[in-house]
Design an enzyme around this catalytic site. Structure first.
Site, PDB file in Angstrom:
ATOM      1  N   ARG A  54      28.452  66.064  82.553  1.00 12.04           N
ATOM      2  CA  ARG A  54      28.626  66.695  83.866  1.00 12.04           C
ATOM      3  C   ARG A  54      28.599  68.209  83.648  1.00 12.04           C
ATOM      4  O   ARG A  54      28.493  68.671  82.516  1.00 12.04           O
ATOM      5  CB  ARG A  54      29.898  66.223  84.589  1.00 12.04           C
ATOM      6  N   GLY A  55      28.680  68.963  84.745  1.00  9.95           N
ATOM      7  CA  GLY A  55      28.555  70.420  84.635  1.00  9.95           C
ATOM      8  C   GLY A  55      27.091  70.795  84.820  1.00  9.95           C
ATOM      9  O   GLY A  55      26.193  70.128  84.278  1.00  9.95           O
ATOM     10  N   ALA A  56      26.869  71.876  85.572  1.00  4.09           N
ATOM     11  CA  ALA A  56      25.504  72.202  86.010  1.00  4.09           C
ATOM     12  C   ALA A  56      24.489  72.291  84.863  1.00  4.09           C
ATOM     13  O   ALA A  56      23.431  71.664  84.898  1.00  4.09           O
ATOM     14  CB  ALA A  56      25.540  73.512  86.786  1.00  4.09           C
ATOM     15  N   ARG A  94      22.811  63.151  91.208  1.00  2.00           N
ATOM     16  CA  ARG A  94      23.837  64.053  91.747  1.00  2.00           C
ATOM     17  C   ARG A  94      23.140  65.177  92.528  1.00  2.00           C
ATOM     18  O   ARG A  94      22.241  65.827  91.992  1.00  2.00           O
ATOM     19  CB  ARG A  94      24.706  64.642  90.621  1.00  2.00           C
ATOM     20  N   GLN A 207      38.865  67.865  85.435  1.00  5.50           N
ATOM     21  CA  GLN A 207      38.050  68.535  84.392  1.00  5.50           C
ATOM     22  C   GLN A 207      38.839  69.647  83.706  1.00  5.50           C
ATOM     23  O   GLN A 207      38.581  69.980  82.554  1.00  5.50           O
ATOM     24  CB  GLN A 207      36.784  69.144  85.022  1.00  5.50           C
ATOM     25  N   ASP A 248      27.367  75.598  90.644  1.00  7.47           N
ATOM     26  CA  ASP A 248      26.365  74.528  90.529  1.00  7.47           C
ATOM     27  C   ASP A 248      25.097  74.855  91.292  1.00  7.47           C
ATOM     28  O   ASP A 248      24.018  74.349  90.978  1.00  7.47           O
ATOM     29  CB  ASP A 248      26.924  73.202  91.050  1.00  7.47           C
ATOM     30  N   ASN A 258      30.766  75.530  93.934  1.00  7.43           N
ATOM     31  CA  ASN A 258      31.423  75.114  92.684  1.00  7.43           C
ATOM     32  C   ASN A 258      32.437  74.022  93.025  1.00  7.43           C
ATOM     33  O   ASN A 258      32.608  73.648  94.194  1.00  7.43           O
ATOM     34  CB  ASN A 258      32.086  76.324  92.021  1.00  7.43           C
ATOM     35  N   LYS A 259      33.090  73.519  92.008  1.00  6.44           N
ATOM     36  CA  LYS A 259      34.030  72.389  92.162  1.00  6.44           C
ATOM     37  C   LYS A 259      34.977  72.611  93.337  1.00  6.44           C
ATOM     38  O   LYS A 259      35.473  73.718  93.548  1.00  6.44           O
ATOM     39  CB  LYS A 259      34.801  72.230  90.848  1.00  6.44           C
TER      40      LYS A 259
HETATM   41  O1  MRU Z   1      31.613  67.544  88.912  1.00  9.44           O
HETATM   42  P1  MRU Z   1      31.325  68.393  87.719  1.00  9.44           P
HETATM   43  O2  MRU Z   1      32.299  68.206  86.616  1.00  9.44           O
HETATM   44  O3  MRU Z   1      29.889  68.262  87.270  1.00  9.44           O
HETATM   45  O4  MRU Z   1      31.514  69.856  88.263  1.00  9.44           O
HETATM   46  C1  MRU Z   1      31.392  70.925  87.382  1.00  9.44           C
HETATM   47  C2  MRU Z   1      31.745  72.217  87.995  1.00  9.44           C
HETATM   48  O5  MRU Z   1      32.094  72.309  89.141  1.00  9.44           O
HETATM   49  C3  MRU Z   1      31.543  73.424  87.169  1.00  9.44           C
HETATM   50  O6  MRU Z   1      32.470  74.405  87.489  1.00  9.44           O
HETATM   51  C4  MRU Z   1      30.129  73.866  87.491  1.00  9.44           C
HETATM   52  O7  MRU Z   1      29.201  72.944  87.015  1.00  9.44           O
HETATM   53  C5  MRU Z   1      29.821  75.212  87.111  1.00  9.44           C
HETATM   54  S1  MRU Z   1      29.680  75.483  85.410  1.00  9.44           S
HETATM   55  C6  MRU Z   1      28.379  74.574  84.969  1.00  9.44           C
END
Ligand code: MRU
Length: 368
Positions: A54-56, A94, A207, A248, A258-259
């Site tokens: 996960r993560g962008a 996603r 996370q 993201d 973002n999250k």
């Molecule tokens: O749902 P996730 O764990 O993929 O979300 C990740 C985030 O929100 C990060 O902060 C985001 O990807 C920015 S850093 C890559």
């Protein structure tokens, strides 16, 4: 970055057989370090959708390898139809991170004019590796640019630790290495600048408590885990000097997705005059978009992720428990949008931009 002293990336081709791609399966962290092998398109789609990765940045890198894997196993006939189905399957995993479609498009462009199957496979493998290597390099450079912000704050604080608040995990686990929001933190730590990180727990998936806290522990960086709603209180009492988060999807006007919960941190930072920076590689910028609130697709995930929580049980086994009534309906919006007006600056691989179109285009003139 290092895990128990050994350097890892989050995704890599298996050394003995590069037809298989290995990932750190993040669902088990921090309690178990599990490496998973991905060999089919279904494996890749499940790994992204169910958040083994996960993560962008890492979503993008995984999509790059997913395209390679699909091309590796392409049938002799009807390649075009097969490729269209592959792309749909990957894009369906996603919706919010721009990196997903960015990596898929990059592979499509790379193989577009190649008709020989072997050469196509070779090109797709090279491109997937390039996407991953570039991600590492961009994050490293984000660290170099963001370091200046922390260094300046440290000078103002006369040797007292700089208190940095971060939300979710925009660390190396969210990319191939280094991370975006954490890259300046790691760079400052390497320069022996005193820092302390407030880690938002980041419900519902945690996370922060599961991944960011583990990363910082592995790197020996001072940190404290806080419940998600604590940040505002800390800011009111002068206990936060800087907020750095990731993104993201970023509009050309500087809105960032973002999250979920990031927006509330940005509001609190604004009210307390605390700099709020967003660290992101350009692969998260969607140059087609101008209005983040209206145009960025926000992922909605299963309400069970809100109702249940998982962790290490008393028996030392990974356990999932129901927090409330199973009958309670739950909504799970995975991201929110922070408008550009709340963002002090955007730290990219090419330098720091103000959160507006003009400033972003000065760094990325090819998108004028
Ligand atoms: O749902 P996730 O764990 O993929 O979300 C990740 C985030 O929100 C990060 O902060 C985001 O990807 C920015 S850093 C890559």
């Amino acid at each position: 970055m290092k895990v128990n002293g050994r350097h890892y990336r989050t995704i890599w081709p298996k050394q003995a057989n590069p037809k298989i791609i290995e990932i750190i399966d993040q669902r088990y962290l921090p309690h178990k370090f599990v490496v998973e092998e991905l060999a089919s398109l279904d494996d890749f789609a499940a790994a992204i959708k169910d958040m083994h990765v996960r993560g962008a940045g890492l979503i993008g890198a995984t999509a790059g390898y997913a395209m390679y894997c699909a091309i590796l196993h392409a049938p002799q006939k009807n390649f075009k139809e097969y490729l269209d189905e592959t792309v749909c399957k990957i894009l369906d995993t996603r919706p919010t991170a721009k990196n997903l479609s960015w990596a898929v498009q990059r592979q499509l462009t790379a193989i577009n004019s190649i008709s020989d199957p072997e050469l196509r496979i070779q090109k797709a493998f090279e491109t997937a590796n390039l996407i991953a290597d570039e991600d590492v390099d961009f994050c490293r450079r984000i660290g170099e640019h963001g370091l200046h912000i922390i260094r300046d704050l440290s000078t103002l604080k006369d040797g007292e630790p700089v208190n940095i608040l971060t939300h979710c995990n925009a660390g190396w686990l969210a990319f191939v290495d280094h991370g975006s929001a954490t890259a300046p933190i790691y760079a400052a730590h390497r320069e022996n600048i005193p820092i302390h990180v407030w880690v938002d727990e980041t419900r519902p998936w945690n996370q922060g408590s599961k991944l960011t806290a583990w990363e910082l522990y592995q790197e020996n960086i001072n940190h404290t885990l806080i419940a998600d709603n604590t940040g505002g209180h800390l800011m009111q009492h002068g206990m936060v000097d800087l907020v750095i988060v990731g993104s993201d999807r970023t509009t050309r006007t500087g809105d960032v997705a973002n999250k979920i919960g990031t927006y509330l941190k940005a509001l609190a930072a604004k009210d307390n005059n605390i700099p709020f920076y967003v660290a992101l590689p350009s692969s998260t910028i969607d140059w087609e978009l101008r209005d983040g609130l209206r145009e960025i697709p926000i992922e909605s995930r299963s309400g069970d992720e809100v109702k249940f929580i998982s962790g290490l049980g008393d028996n030392n086994e990974l356990t999932r428990i129901l927090c409330g009534l199973s009958e309670t309906p739950a909504a799970n919006y995975a991201f929110d949008v922070t408008p550009a007006r709340l963002v002090s600056g955007i730290i990219t691989e090419r330098g720091i931009a103000a959160a507006n179109e003009e400033s972003l285009l000065q760094l990325f003139p090819e998108y004028v």
